[in-house]
Design a protein around this motif. Structure first.
Motif, short mmCIF file in Angstrom:
data_model
loop_
_atom_site.label_atom_id
_atom_site.label_comp_id
_atom_site.label_asym_id
_atom_site.label_seq_id
_atom_site.Cartn_x
_atom_site.Cartn_y
_atom_site.Cartn_z
N ALA A 186 0.32 3.77 -2.93
CA ALA A 186 0.33 5.16 -2.48
C ALA A 186 1.36 5.99 -3.23
CB ALA A 186 0.59 5.23 -0.97
N LEU A 191 -6.80 3.00 -0.92
CA LEU A 191 -5.75 2.52 -0.02
C LEU A 191 -6.34 1.75 1.15
CD1 LEU A 191 -3.38 5.62 -0.06
CD2 LEU A 191 -3.04 3.43 -1.23
N THR A 218 0.82 -1.21 0.00
CA THR A 218 0.00 0.00 0.00
C THR A 218 0.86 1.26 0.00
OG1 THR A 218 -0.20 -0.13 2.42
CG2 THR A 218 -1.98 -1.08 1.10
#
Length: 291
Positions: free
Chosen positions: A154, A174, A149
């Motif tokens: 991200a 996310l 993530t």
């Protein structure tokens, strides 16, 4: 330039290398590739501006790591570096041929053997590298959901936002990734990292993998990418599954892993890839997210 390069090659191989053959193989936005030879030895050369020297170094490092474990052939790196205004990476020249059924089977078997190289307790890599032209950060993490993530989704979403094309649902996306991966803690496997058909070749029945973006992660991420831009031959999947079966819940993570590559393509090329990202994100949120 070519005189400097042949001197560099000669220094690495231990005897003079005088270029008598030079053929442009491919040209692109980052580098040009050539096939060169001296009448006895043929080599494959990537040349770029100095600004791309770090990318060529990262490619060489990944190839060395994949080669060190040996189940699948990679192009042998002869030398690499920078000189007189350009960067270079010199590898053995491999004359690829059409894939055979046995070649696809051996690719599946070899990738499964590579993925069984599980000597790391954490996720990441000793060096950062690149996925295409995009930096790929690889700091070590204890938990897979955090690595993927934070260092994959991200990071790519932040690059998209910097271009003024950020997704309205980035935070939800996310959260969805955390929800899908929070309790998924696979043993870290050494991955190719950019495993699509354009990065696989065959020499008769022997598969060759190249242009990697390697790191230690979930082996499913490699398999997922083989399905993103047109699936590999069925014999590949059958041989892989016979050696190292996929978990029954693999398909629930496949589209999430491939979203990383779609966002990267949107960052690199824009256009329809951004539409694909939005569609893929919407589908994931519809299936697994909490809006």
């Amino acid at each position: 330039m070519w005189h400097s390069l042949q001197d560099e090659i000669g220094a690495f191989i231990g005897h003079p290398f005088h270029i008598t053959e030079r053929r442009l193989h491919q040209t692109g936005p980052r580098w040009q590739s050539y096939i060169i030879g001296d009448g006895q030895l043929r080599l494959y050369v990537k040349l770029s501006e100095l600004t791309f020297a770090e990318q060529l170094h990262a490619e060489a490092f990944c190839l060395a790591e994949l080669s060190r474990f040996g189940p699948l052939r990679t192009p042998e790196v002869v030398c690499g570096g920078a000189t007189t205004g350009f960067a270079y990476l010199v590898m053995e020249y491999l004359p690829f041929s059409a894939p055979s059924r046995r070649g696809w089977q051996r690719l599946g078997e070899g990738l499964a053997a590579l993925h069984q190289r599980q000597d790391q307790a954490m996720y990441g890599f000793d060096e950062d590298n690149f996925i295409g032209n995009t930096p790929q950060p690889n700091p070590w993490h204890k938990h897979w959901y955090r690595f993927f993530t934070e260092q994959r989704l991200a990071y790519q979403l932040s690059l998209l936002a910097e271009k003024g094309q950020g997704l309205d649902d980035s935070d939800h996306l996310l959260d969805c990734a955390v929800k899908l991966l929070k309790h998924h803690q696979p043993t870290p496997s050494l991955l190719h990292g950019d495993l699509w058909r354009g990065n696989v070749g065959f020499i008769n029945d022997q598969p060759v993998i190249y242009d990697p973006g390697s790191y230690y992660g979930d082996r499913e991420a490699d398999i997922a990418m083989t399905e993103l831009f047109g699936r590999f031959d069925p014999d590949f999947y059958a041989a892989y599954d016979d050696t190292l079966p996929l978990d029954e819940s693999y398909e629930s993570r496949r589209d999430l892993y491939n979203l990383y590559h779609l966002i990267n393509h949107a960052n690199l090329f824009g256009g329809t890839y951004l539409l694909e990202v939005k569609e893929a994100a919407s589908q994931l949120l519809g299936r697994f997210g909490q809006r």
